[in-house]
Design a protein around this motif. Structure first.
Motif, PDB file in Angstrom:
ATOM      1  N   GLU A   9       0.824  -1.212   0.000  1.00  0.00           N
ATOM      2  CA  GLU A   9       0.000   0.000   0.000  1.00  0.00           C
ATOM      3  C   GLU A   9       0.861   1.266   0.000  1.00  0.00           C
ATOM      4  O   GLU A   9       0.354   2.360  -0.287  1.00  0.00           O
ATOM      5  N   ALA A  34      -1.591  -5.687   1.509  1.00  0.00           N
ATOM      6  CA  ALA A  34      -2.841  -5.302   2.150  1.00  0.00           C
ATOM      7  C   ALA A  34      -3.962  -5.742   1.207  1.00  0.00           C
ATOM      8  O   ALA A  34      -4.082  -5.194   0.102  1.00  0.00           O
ATOM      9  N   HIS A  68      -1.530  -8.128   5.643  1.00  0.00           N
ATOM     10  CA  HIS A  68      -1.774  -7.317   6.831  1.00  0.00           C
ATOM     11  C   HIS A  68      -2.966  -6.406   6.539  1.00  0.00           C
ATOM     12  O   HIS A  68      -3.540  -6.465   5.457  1.00  0.00           O
ATOM     13  N   TRP A  69      -3.374  -5.588   7.516  1.00  0.00           N
ATOM     14  CA  TRP A  69      -4.603  -4.796   7.394  1.00  0.00           C
ATOM     15  C   TRP A  69      -5.754  -5.726   7.005  1.00  0.00           C
ATOM     16  O   TRP A  69      -6.482  -5.479   6.057  1.00  0.00           O
ATOM     17  N   ALA A  72      -9.585  -4.315   7.376  1.00  0.00           N
ATOM     18  CA  ALA A  72      -9.865  -2.932   6.983  1.00  0.00           C
ATOM     19  C   ALA A  72     -11.025  -2.860   5.998  1.00  0.00           C
ATOM     20  O   ALA A  72     -11.742  -1.860   5.924  1.00  0.00           O
ATOM     21  N   SER A 113      -5.678  -4.409  12.650  1.00  0.00           N
ATOM     22  CA  SER A 113      -7.104  -4.049  12.569  1.00  0.00           C
ATOM     23  C   SER A 113      -7.634  -3.410  13.854  1.00  0.00           C
ATOM     24  O   SER A 113      -8.492  -3.970  14.534  1.00  0.00           O
ATOM     25  N   GLU A 246       6.757  -1.046   6.954  1.00  0.00           N
ATOM     26  CA  GLU A 246       5.365  -0.619   6.913  1.00  0.00           C
ATOM     27  C   GLU A 246       5.297   0.819   7.402  1.00  0.00           C
ATOM     28  O   GLU A 246       5.637   1.109   8.550  1.00  0.00           O
TER      29      GLU A 246
END
Length: 269
Positions: A9, A34, A68-69, A72, A113, A246
């Motif tokens: 991202e 992501a 990851h994320w 979201a 999250s 990140e």
């Protein structure tokens, strides 16, 4: 030297093939994803597109190191809500994410999250028990696909639940399953009342993945965080998995973030 990755991202709306080429040319060995950058829900990503995502990374010489994320998107999910229908929906989506990770060859999923674990009416104990129940429901799928789910701690004001590495480690120890481990993040550790290197040494046996960022939410080397003792602690404990950049502040631009973060990490390693 440890292998390094960066989160996709960082590159905003760049096409996936351009991201992979640039990340590999810059010198990274891995890319972290992501899921919302590909679709609002991974259930919308068909098998052929998944194969294409994986193939594009591999052809660039990159490993897809993890997701990851996680929650979201889609909107409204929550890992420990008292609303059982919504919690079932969240667990089902976590299973879908595990399958997505498995299809991409990504060995790790990082559970951060913060909004999707926010306490309801301060019910910490209930949240803890329901979170464990949710994770336990996902463990068989994790084992089947060979994916490890990692608990991340997040400090205030981002989160109000599982805010320290010690709390995240407690979750890992109580679940006591090889597919559920710990992820440490430099920015989060910097919010605690002891040095990150000390936290790394204490919880090293539980750590599966590592995020590198400055306390100011930018990349390594873009602030005052001293990465030398951090990288020394990782070496000392024998950590040999990915260190993944990140960031949350995307200035000045993706290219500079990627290049200078990697340069700094190599310099202090």
């Amino acid at each position: 030297m440890l292998p390094f990755a960066i989160c996709n991202e960082t590159f905003g709306d760049w096409p996936w093939d351009r991201v992979c080429r640039f990340v590999a040319e810059t010198g990274y060995q891995g890319i972290e994803i992501a899921p919302f950058t590909f679709a609002p829900s991974v259930t919308e990503i068909p098998a052929e597109r998944r194969r294409e995502i994986r193939r594009t990374a591999e052809e660039a010489g990159l490993e897809i190191v993890g997701l990851h994320w996680l929650l979201a998107s889609p909107k409204g999910l929550h890992i420990h809500t008292r609303d059982e229908a919504l919690r079932r929906k969240t667990v089902d989506y976590l299973r879908a994410l595990v399958d997505f990770a498995g299809d991409l060859g990504a060995p790790v999923m990082v559970f951060g999250s913060p909004f999707q674990r926010k306490l309801e009416d301060g019910d910490w104990q209930g949240a803890w028990e329901r979170t464990q129940d949710s994770y336990r429901q996902v463990l068989p799928t994790l084992a089947e696909r060979g994916v490890v789910l990692c608990q991340e701690s997040l400090p205030a004001p981002e989160a109000d639940f599982i805010m320290t590495a010690a709390e995240a480690a407690r979750m890992v120890r109580e679940l006591d399953h090889p597919q559920f481990r710990l992820m440490l993040d430099v920015k989060s550790m910097c919010s605690e009342d002891r040095p990150p290197a000390e936290i790394i040494r204490e919880f090293a046996p539980l750590v599966e993945h590592f995020h590198a960022n400055d306390a100011n939410r930018r990349g390594p080397g873009f602030g005052e965080t001293d990465f030398r003792p951090i990288m020394a602690a990782l070496r000392e404990v024998g950590y040999n998995r990915y260190v993944s950049v990140e960031v949350f502040d995307y200035s000045p631009d993706p290219e500079t973030i990627a290049r200078e973060s990697l340069r700094h990490l190599r310099e202090v390693s």
